[in-house]
Design a protein around this motif. Structure first.
Motif, PDB file in Angstrom:
ATOM      1  N   GLY A   8      93.356 109.309 -47.767  1.00 32.24           N
ATOM      2  CA  GLY A   8      92.023 109.889 -47.856  1.00 32.24           C
ATOM      3  C   GLY A   8      91.985 111.151 -47.018  1.00 32.24           C
ATOM      4  O   GLY A   8      93.010 111.647 -46.561  1.00 32.24           O
ATOM      5  N   ALA A   9      90.789 111.666 -46.801  1.00 30.38           N
ATOM      6  CA  ALA A   9      90.620 112.891 -46.029  1.00 30.38           C
ATOM      7  C   ALA A   9      91.027 112.664 -44.582  1.00 30.38           C
ATOM      8  O   ALA A   9      90.542 111.753 -43.922  1.00 30.38           O
ATOM      9  CB  ALA A   9      89.169 113.349 -46.100  1.00 30.38           C
ATOM     10  N   ASN A  38      93.729 104.984 -58.274  1.00 26.79           N
ATOM     11  CA  ASN A  38      92.678 105.959 -57.996  1.00 26.79           C
ATOM     12  C   ASN A  38      91.419 105.220 -57.549  1.00 26.79           C
ATOM     13  O   ASN A  38      90.877 104.407 -58.281  1.00 26.79           O
ATOM     14  CB  ASN A  38      92.406 106.776 -59.262  1.00 26.79           C
ATOM     15  CG  ASN A  38      91.357 107.836 -59.074  1.00 26.79           C
ATOM     16  OD1 ASN A  38      90.872 108.070 -57.975  1.00 26.79           O
ATOM     17  ND2 ASN A  38      91.011 108.501 -60.159  1.00 26.79           N
ATOM     18  N   HIS A  39      90.935 105.527 -56.335  1.00 29.39           N
ATOM     19  CA  HIS A  39      89.713 104.924 -55.814  1.00 29.39           C
ATOM     20  C   HIS A  39      88.536 105.893 -55.871  1.00 29.39           C
ATOM     21  O   HIS A  39      87.496 105.632 -55.270  1.00 29.39           O
ATOM     22  CB  HIS A  39      89.919 104.474 -54.359  1.00 29.39           C
ATOM     23  CG  HIS A  39      90.859 103.326 -54.223  1.00 29.39           C
ATOM     24  ND1 HIS A  39      90.539 102.039 -54.558  1.00 29.39           N
ATOM     25  CD2 HIS A  39      92.149 103.277 -53.789  1.00 29.39           C
ATOM     26  CE1 HIS A  39      91.562 101.244 -54.331  1.00 29.39           C
ATOM     27  NE2 HIS A  39      92.564 101.975 -53.867  1.00 29.39           N
ATOM     28  N   THR A  40      88.693 107.003 -56.570  1.00 32.11           N
ATOM     29  CA  THR A  40      87.648 108.017 -56.623  1.00 32.11           C
ATOM     30  C   THR A  40      86.862 107.911 -57.922  1.00 32.11           C
ATOM     31  O   THR A  40      87.338 107.333 -58.895  1.00 32.11           O
ATOM     32  CB  THR A  40      88.249 109.434 -56.528  1.00 32.11           C
ATOM     33  OG1 THR A  40      88.914 109.742 -57.750  1.00 32.11           O
ATOM     34  CG2 THR A  40      89.210 109.551 -55.364  1.00 32.11           C
ATOM     35  N   PRO A  41      85.679 108.516 -57.954  1.00 36.93           N
ATOM     36  CA  PRO A  41      84.897 108.518 -59.196  1.00 36.93           C
ATOM     37  C   PRO A  41      85.296 109.642 -60.146  1.00 36.93           C
ATOM     38  O   PRO A  41      84.583 109.930 -61.100  1.00 36.93           O
ATOM     39  CB  PRO A  41      83.466 108.717 -58.692  1.00 36.93           C
ATOM     40  CG  PRO A  41      83.621 109.502 -57.439  1.00 36.93           C
ATOM     41  CD  PRO A  41      84.907 109.018 -56.825  1.00 36.93           C
ATOM     42  N   ASP A  80      98.477 116.890 -51.655  1.00 41.48           N
ATOM     43  CA  ASP A  80      97.507 117.168 -52.718  1.00 41.48           C
ATOM     44  C   ASP A  80      96.330 116.196 -52.649  1.00 41.48           C
ATOM     45  O   ASP A  80      95.171 116.595 -52.790  1.00 41.48           O
ATOM     46  CB  ASP A  80      98.168 117.072 -54.091  1.00 41.48           C
ATOM     47  CG  ASP A  80      99.140 118.210 -54.370  1.00 41.48           C
ATOM     48  OD1 ASP A  80      99.123 119.212 -53.620  1.00 41.48           O
ATOM     49  OD2 ASP A  80      99.925 118.075 -55.340  1.00 41.48           O
ATOM     50  N   VAL A  81      96.622 114.923 -52.436  1.00 43.91           N
ATOM     51  CA  VAL A  81      95.563 113.917 -52.323  1.00 43.91           C
ATOM     52  C   VAL A  81      94.692 114.221 -51.106  1.00 43.91           C
ATOM     53  O   VAL A  81      93.456 114.133 -51.168  1.00 43.91           O
ATOM     54  CB  VAL A  81      96.144 112.486 -52.243  1.00 43.91           C
ATOM     55  CG1 VAL A  81      95.070 111.466 -51.924  1.00 43.91           C
ATOM     56  CG2 VAL A  81      96.839 112.125 -53.549  1.00 43.91           C
ATOM     57  N   GLN A  89      85.231 114.837 -49.584  1.00 42.12           N
ATOM     58  CA  GLN A  89      84.845 113.910 -48.515  1.00 42.12           C
ATOM     59  C   GLN A  89      85.082 112.446 -48.914  1.00 42.12           C
ATOM     60  O   GLN A  89      84.220 111.588 -48.754  1.00 42.12           O
ATOM     61  CB  GLN A  89      83.379 114.126 -48.110  1.00 42.12           C
ATOM     62  CG  GLN A  89      83.123 115.489 -47.474  1.00 42.12           C
ATOM     63  CD  GLN A  89      83.911 115.668 -46.190  1.00 42.12           C
ATOM     64  OE1 GLN A  89      83.686 114.952 -45.231  1.00 42.12           O
ATOM     65  NE2 GLN A  89      84.850 116.605 -46.178  1.00 42.12           N
ATOM     66  N   TRP A  90      86.302 112.169 -49.418  1.00 43.05           N
ATOM     67  CA  TRP A  90      86.705 110.812 -49.770  1.00 43.05           C
ATOM     68  C   TRP A  90      87.542 110.238 -48.635  1.00 43.05           C
ATOM     69  O   TRP A  90      88.596 110.767 -48.296  1.00 43.05           O
ATOM     70  CB  TRP A  90      87.553 110.787 -51.043  1.00 43.05           C
ATOM     71  CG  TRP A  90      86.853 111.216 -52.291  1.00 43.05           C
ATOM     72  CD1 TRP A  90      85.556 110.997 -52.633  1.00 43.05           C
ATOM     73  CD2 TRP A  90      87.435 111.927 -53.386  1.00 43.05           C
ATOM     74  NE1 TRP A  90      85.284 111.533 -53.864  1.00 43.05           N
ATOM     75  CE2 TRP A  90      86.424 112.103 -54.352  1.00 43.05           C
ATOM     76  CE3 TRP A  90      88.701 112.427 -53.640  1.00 43.05           C
ATOM     77  CZ2 TRP A  90      86.636 112.758 -55.557  1.00 43.05           C
ATOM     78  CZ3 TRP A  90      88.920 113.082 -54.833  1.00 43.05           C
ATOM     79  CH2 TRP A  90      87.895 113.239 -55.787  1.00 43.05           C
TER      80      TRP A  90
END
Length: 142
Positions: A8-9, A38-41, A80-81, A89-90
């Motif tokens: 994450g960030a 992938n845990h993002t929207p 990149d992630v 802000q993930w």
């Protein structure tokens, strides 16, 4: 059980992704097979490793198995992630699970028996003969 790494960030987690990757997979042998989740929207695309991941609400299509050819490629992917996570802000954007002979416990509970969710993407380049023809190449110039 296989190793699991959550990326994450860096500003939100307080940990450098390069340090996390080194701790989790620094002594691994390459090529290295990992399952990305992938845990993002958001729909995420990583051309370097030929991976396309659907959003977290599209399970199990938000997972893909990828082969990293070397440590440098894995480090570039993690950076990149991290960059995408910082911009959006993930705190927990991606999970990387090491694949070995046995399925990791966390992923085995989520994985379907068989179907379109089980994708395999290789990090090696394919020959032009294996690639589909580009639509632009089939146009007539007048």
């Amino acid at each position: 059980m296989a190793s699991t790494l959550h990326l994450g960030a860096s500003s939100l987690t307080g940990k450098s992704v390069n340090t996390l990757v080194e701790e989790a997979f620094g002594k691994s042998e390459f090529p290295l097979d990992l399952r990305l989740t992938n845990h993002t929207p958001r729909y995420l695309v990583f051309p370097d490793i030929r991976a396309e991941l659907k959003p977290n609400f599209s399970a199990p299509d938000n997972q893909i198995d990828v082969t990293f050819k070397d440590h440098a490629q894995l480090t570039r992917f993690a950076s990149d992630v991290d960059s995408l996570s910082e911009l959006n802000q993930w705190a927990d954007a991606m999970a990387l699970d090491a694949l070995d002979d046995a399925q990791p416990e966390e992923v085995a509970a989520k994985a379907p028996a068989a179907g379109k969710g089980q994708k395999k993407a290789g990090a090696e380049s394919k020959s032009p003969a294996d690639m589909p023809a580009d639509d632009a190449a089939n146009t007539d110039k007048k």
